[in-house]
Motif scaffolding. Structure first.
Motif, PDB file in Angstrom:
ATOM      1  N   GLY A 164      38.633  39.187  35.674  1.00  0.00           N
ATOM      2  CA  GLY A 164      38.743  38.115  34.688  1.00  0.00           C
ATOM      3  C   GLY A 164      40.172  37.731  34.398  1.00  0.00           C
ATOM      4  N   VAL A 165      41.113  38.612  34.737  1.00  0.00           N
ATOM      5  CA  VAL A 165      42.545  38.346  34.576  1.00  0.00           C
ATOM      6  C   VAL A 165      43.096  37.958  35.948  1.00  0.00           C
ATOM      7  CG1 VAL A 165      44.792  39.401  34.055  1.00  0.00           C
ATOM      8  CG2 VAL A 165      42.787  39.895  32.617  1.00  0.00           C
ATOM      9  N   PRO A 166      43.967  36.952  36.041  1.00  0.00           N
ATOM     10  CA  PRO A 166      44.517  36.553  37.338  1.00  0.00           C
ATOM     11  C   PRO A 166      45.046  37.737  38.136  1.00  0.00           C
ATOM     12  CG  PRO A 166      45.174  34.977  35.672  1.00  0.00           C
ATOM     13  CD  PRO A 166      44.479  36.097  34.944  1.00  0.00           C
ATOM     14  N   PHE A 167      44.811  37.699  39.420  1.00  0.00           N
ATOM     15  CA  PHE A 167      45.161  38.824  40.286  1.00  0.00           C
ATOM     16  C   PHE A 167      46.640  39.190  40.177  1.00  0.00           C
ATOM     17  CE2 PHE A 167      46.589  40.836  44.156  1.00  0.00           C
ATOM     18  CZ  PHE A 167      45.609  41.795  44.369  1.00  0.00           C
ATOM     19  N   GLY A 168      46.880  40.477  39.937  1.00  0.00           N
ATOM     20  CA  GLY A 168      48.244  40.979  39.898  1.00  0.00           C
ATOM     21  C   GLY A 168      48.977  40.785  38.593  1.00  0.00           C
ATOM     22  N   GLU A 169      48.419  40.038  37.647  1.00  0.00           N
ATOM     23  CA  GLU A 169      49.038  39.903  36.334  1.00  0.00           C
ATOM     24  C   GLU A 169      48.668  41.111  35.479  1.00  0.00           C
ATOM     25  OE1 GLU A 169      48.513  36.299  34.191  1.00  0.00           O
ATOM     26  OE2 GLU A 169      49.067  35.010  35.880  1.00  0.00           O
ATOM     27  N   VAL A 170      49.473  41.364  34.460  1.00  0.00           N
ATOM     28  CA  VAL A 170      49.274  42.535  33.606  1.00  0.00           C
ATOM     29  C   VAL A 170      49.063  42.111  32.163  1.00  0.00           C
ATOM     30  CG1 VAL A 170      50.521  44.494  32.576  1.00  0.00           C
ATOM     31  CG2 VAL A 170      50.468  44.216  35.057  1.00  0.00           C
ATOM     32  N   ARG A 171      48.190  42.857  31.490  1.00  0.00           N
ATOM     33  CA  ARG A 171      48.002  42.711  30.054  1.00  0.00           C
ATOM     34  C   ARG A 171      48.421  44.028  29.397  1.00  0.00           C
ATOM     35  NH1 ARG A 171      48.039  38.390  31.726  1.00  0.00           N
ATOM     36  NH2 ARG A 171      46.421  36.782  31.673  1.00  0.00           N
ATOM     37  N   VAL A 172      49.321  43.948  28.440  1.00  0.00           N
ATOM     38  CA  VAL A 172      49.789  45.159  27.763  1.00  0.00           C
ATOM     39  C   VAL A 172      50.321  44.774  26.391  1.00  0.00           C
ATOM     40  CG1 VAL A 172      52.145  45.027  28.714  1.00  0.00           C
ATOM     41  CG2 VAL A 172      51.210  47.247  28.010  1.00  0.00           C
ATOM     42  N   LYS A 173      50.129  45.641  25.411  1.00  0.00           N
ATOM     43  CA  LYS A 173      50.648  45.407  24.073  1.00  0.00           C
ATOM     44  C   LYS A 173      50.728  46.731  23.335  1.00  0.00           C
ATOM     45  CE  LYS A 173      48.091  43.599  20.786  1.00  0.00           C
ATOM     46  NZ  LYS A 173      48.020  44.709  19.780  1.00  0.00           N
ATOM     47  N   ALA A 174      51.545  46.769  22.301  1.00  0.00           N
ATOM     48  CA  ALA A 174      51.607  47.935  21.430  1.00  0.00           C
ATOM     49  C   ALA A 174      50.421  47.907  20.465  1.00  0.00           C
ATOM     50  CB  ALA A 174      52.919  47.946  20.657  1.00  0.00           C
ATOM     51  N   GLY A 175      50.037  49.060  19.991  1.00  0.00           N
ATOM     52  CA  GLY A 175      48.923  49.158  19.058  1.00  0.00           C
ATOM     53  C   GLY A 175      47.606  49.418  19.763  1.00  0.00           C
ATOM     54  N   VAL A 176      46.512  49.144  19.072  1.00  0.00           N
ATOM     55  CA  VAL A 176      45.177  49.425  19.612  1.00  0.00           C
ATOM     56  C   VAL A 176      44.910  48.553  20.832  1.00  0.00           C
ATOM     57  CG1 VAL A 176      42.698  49.355  19.147  1.00  0.00           C
ATOM     58  CG2 VAL A 176      44.276  50.089  17.357  1.00  0.00           C
ATOM     59  N   VAL A 177      44.461  49.185  21.924  1.00  0.00           N
ATOM     60  CA  VAL A 177      44.069  48.429  23.110  1.00  0.00           C
ATOM     61  C   VAL A 177      42.610  48.690  23.501  1.00  0.00           C
ATOM     62  CG1 VAL A 177      46.370  48.119  24.065  1.00  0.00           C
ATOM     63  CG2 VAL A 177      45.086  50.190  24.626  1.00  0.00           C
ATOM     64  N   GLY A 346      45.292  42.771  36.491  1.00  0.00           N
ATOM     65  CA  GLY A 346      44.320  41.751  36.838  1.00  0.00           C
ATOM     66  C   GLY A 346      43.737  41.924  38.233  1.00  0.00           C
ATOM     67  N   ALA A 347      42.406  41.898  38.315  1.00  0.00           N
ATOM     68  CA  ALA A 347      41.704  42.021  39.597  1.00  0.00           C
ATOM     69  C   ALA A 347      41.267  40.657  40.125  1.00  0.00           C
ATOM     70  CB  ALA A 347      40.491  42.928  39.446  1.00  0.00           C
ATOM     71  N   GLY A 348      41.550  39.598  39.379  1.00  0.00           N
ATOM     72  CA  GLY A 348      41.155  38.250  39.807  1.00  0.00           C
ATOM     73  C   GLY A 348      40.189  37.625  38.822  1.00  0.00           C
ATOM     74  N   PRO A 362      39.923  45.853  44.405  1.00  0.00           N
ATOM     75  CA  PRO A 362      40.753  45.091  45.363  1.00  0.00           C
ATOM     76  C   PRO A 362      41.886  45.963  45.909  1.00  0.00           C
ATOM     77  CG  PRO A 362      40.530  43.947  43.234  1.00  0.00           C
ATOM     78  CD  PRO A 362      40.089  45.356  43.030  1.00  0.00           C
ATOM     79  N   ASP A 363      41.868  46.232  47.203  1.00  0.00           N
ATOM     80  CA  ASP A 363      42.860  47.131  47.795  1.00  0.00           C
ATOM     81  C   ASP A 363      44.292  46.647  47.622  1.00  0.00           C
ATOM     82  OD1 ASP A 363      41.185  49.206  48.902  1.00  0.00           O
ATOM     83  OD2 ASP A 363      40.460  47.708  50.316  1.00  0.00           O
ATOM     84  N   ASP A 364      44.494  45.340  47.537  1.00  0.00           N
ATOM     85  CA  ASP A 364      45.854  44.820  47.413  1.00  0.00           C
ATOM     86  C   ASP A 364      46.502  45.161  46.073  1.00  0.00           C
ATOM     87  OD1 ASP A 364      45.759  43.797  49.949  1.00  0.00           O
ATOM     88  OD2 ASP A 364      45.248  41.757  49.333  1.00  0.00           O
ATOM     89  N   LEU A 365      45.722  45.726  45.143  1.00  0.00           N
ATOM     90  CA  LEU A 365      46.313  46.176  43.887  1.00  0.00           C
ATOM     91  C   LEU A 365      47.020  47.517  44.027  1.00  0.00           C
ATOM     92  CD1 LEU A 365      43.647  45.313  41.140  1.00  0.00           C
ATOM     93  CD2 LEU A 365      45.761  44.088  41.674  1.00  0.00           C
TER      94      LEU A 365
END
Length: 382
Positions: A164-177, A346-348, A362-365
């Motif tokens: 659901g997240v674009p391939f190769g992009e990262v989601r990260v933040k401080a606090g509750v995840v 992100g897996a795509g 996805p192996d490319d990750l």
């Protein structure tokens, strides 16, 4: 700090081998052996096996004073029959790597190859291949193992792929995840009767019919609210599968979910009070117990800063969208004794969702995830 083309080929083939031979939570014996064997030629300074069940810790030590930095992946698969149709599909009926833990394990193995070639300048790296993440008892088992004290980290990092997240992009933040959650099993007991004379027994039918809407109604607040609580009824069974007996017992299973651990205590108390009240009204005895207990995963700000620095230096897009998540993750327990942070890779956007029967990692990750982890490790320890 980079993988060779041959590394990527071999890591991909190994990931697919793991995918073909999945082992579910608390059964990961052969998967653990695969990890130890695959990294044997990297010359680790310490190898611990059987941690918290079938967990493996592989240590690369500089021999010089410095922090201990842990990177964690999961070993376990899921009790799901795979329908992805890929050539390396699961060979075990009813079991499959539908969450990508095989890929996460390959990412840590990629780190092992690079650390084997060049140790950190000071401190040490611990690669933690953790069992039983899906049932919530894996991290707990590792932490209470007496040997864990000898490798306890100052900083701990983990990742999870995220469709659901674009391939190769990262989601990260401080606090509750990730939310805290736990499964509540409610057992109601009355008295059976002949189905022609139900009045001579004590049936749990009315109690079950009341609990099914009343338990979810205990939830409150929006997900953005720290007071958020959620209850999902996941399973109900009552009596025997026959026509001649009015039921005398039942079970209701529900998952309780909150953003904060403190809020979980309140939600459990409310659910217990509700069960006692309804059972009493229906002349039933009731008991309950809890399973698959996950604490909230809370990213420490300083650990997040290390990840963000690595992402910036590697030129990888990142943001805070999609966080926190309602799903649970037992990595949070490591954060009770170390500055910890987890990011989501992100897996795509169109990739099959986690736990779907047609999912495949996805192996490319693999090289992307290992780049982020390696840059983080080198920044801290070199």
């Amino acid at each position: 700090m980079t993988l060779t083309n041959q590394d990527v080929v071999e890591l991909t083939a190994w990931r697919r081998k793991l995918h073909q031979h999945p082992e579910i939570s608390n059964e990961e014996e052969k998967t653990a052996e695969e990890v130890v064997n695959f990294l044997a030629d990297t010359g680790p300074d310490k190898v611990l096996t059987g941690l918290g069940g079938h967990g493996v810790a592989i240590v690369y030590d500089s021999g010089k004073a410095g922090p201990t930095v842990m990177f964690r992946s999961e070993l376990d698969a899921l009790p799901i029959h795979e329908v992805s149709g890929v050539s390396h599909s699961s060979l075990v009926p009813g079991k499959s790597h539908m969450c990508g833990h095989d890929g996460h394990t390959a990412i840590l193995a990629a780190m092992g190859r690079q650390l084997g070639r060049k140790r950190p300048a000071h401190g040490r790296v611990v690669l933690m291949f953790q069992p039983a993440e899906e049932t919530g008892n894996g991290a707990a088992g590792v932490v209470v193992d007496p040997r864990f004290g000898g490798i306890a980290p100052d900083l701990a990092f983990s990742l999870h792929n995220l469709p659901g997240v674009p391939f190769g992009e990262v989601r990260v933040k401080a606090g509750v995840v990730n939310c805290a959650s736990r499964g509540m099993r409610i057992v109601l007991e009355g008295k059976t009767a002949h189905s022609s004379m139900p009045e001579t027994g004590v049936s749990p039918m009315m109690a079950v019919s009341q609990l099914m809407p009343a338990l979810p109604a205990l939830g409150n607040g929006t997900f953005a609210d720290d007071e958020f609580g959620m209850v999902t009824v996941t399973h109900v069974t009552m009596g025997e599968a026959v026509f001649g007996i009015a039921p005398g017992n039942a079970e209701v299973w529900a998952t309780l979910r909150t953003r904060r651990d403190e809020r979980m205590a309140d939600l459990c108390a409310a659910a217990e009070t509700l069960v006692k009240k309804i059972a009493g009204q229906q002349r039933l005895s009731a008991r309950y117990d809890y399973h698959e207990i996950f604490v909230a995963s809370v990213n420490a700000p300083d650990a997040v800063e290390h990840l963000q620095r690595a992402l910036n230096e590697e030129g990888i897009a990142h943001g805070e969208d999609d966080l926190p998540m309602r799903a649970s993750e037992d990595f949070g327990l490591f954060g009770h004794s170390a500055a910890s942070a987890m990011f989501f890779l992100g897996a795509g956007e169109q990739h099959p969702a986690l736990h779907n029967p047609d999912y495949d990692f996805p192996d490319d990750l693999i090289p992307i995830g290992s780049r982020i982890f390696m840059r983080t490790a080198r920044n801290i320890l070199d």
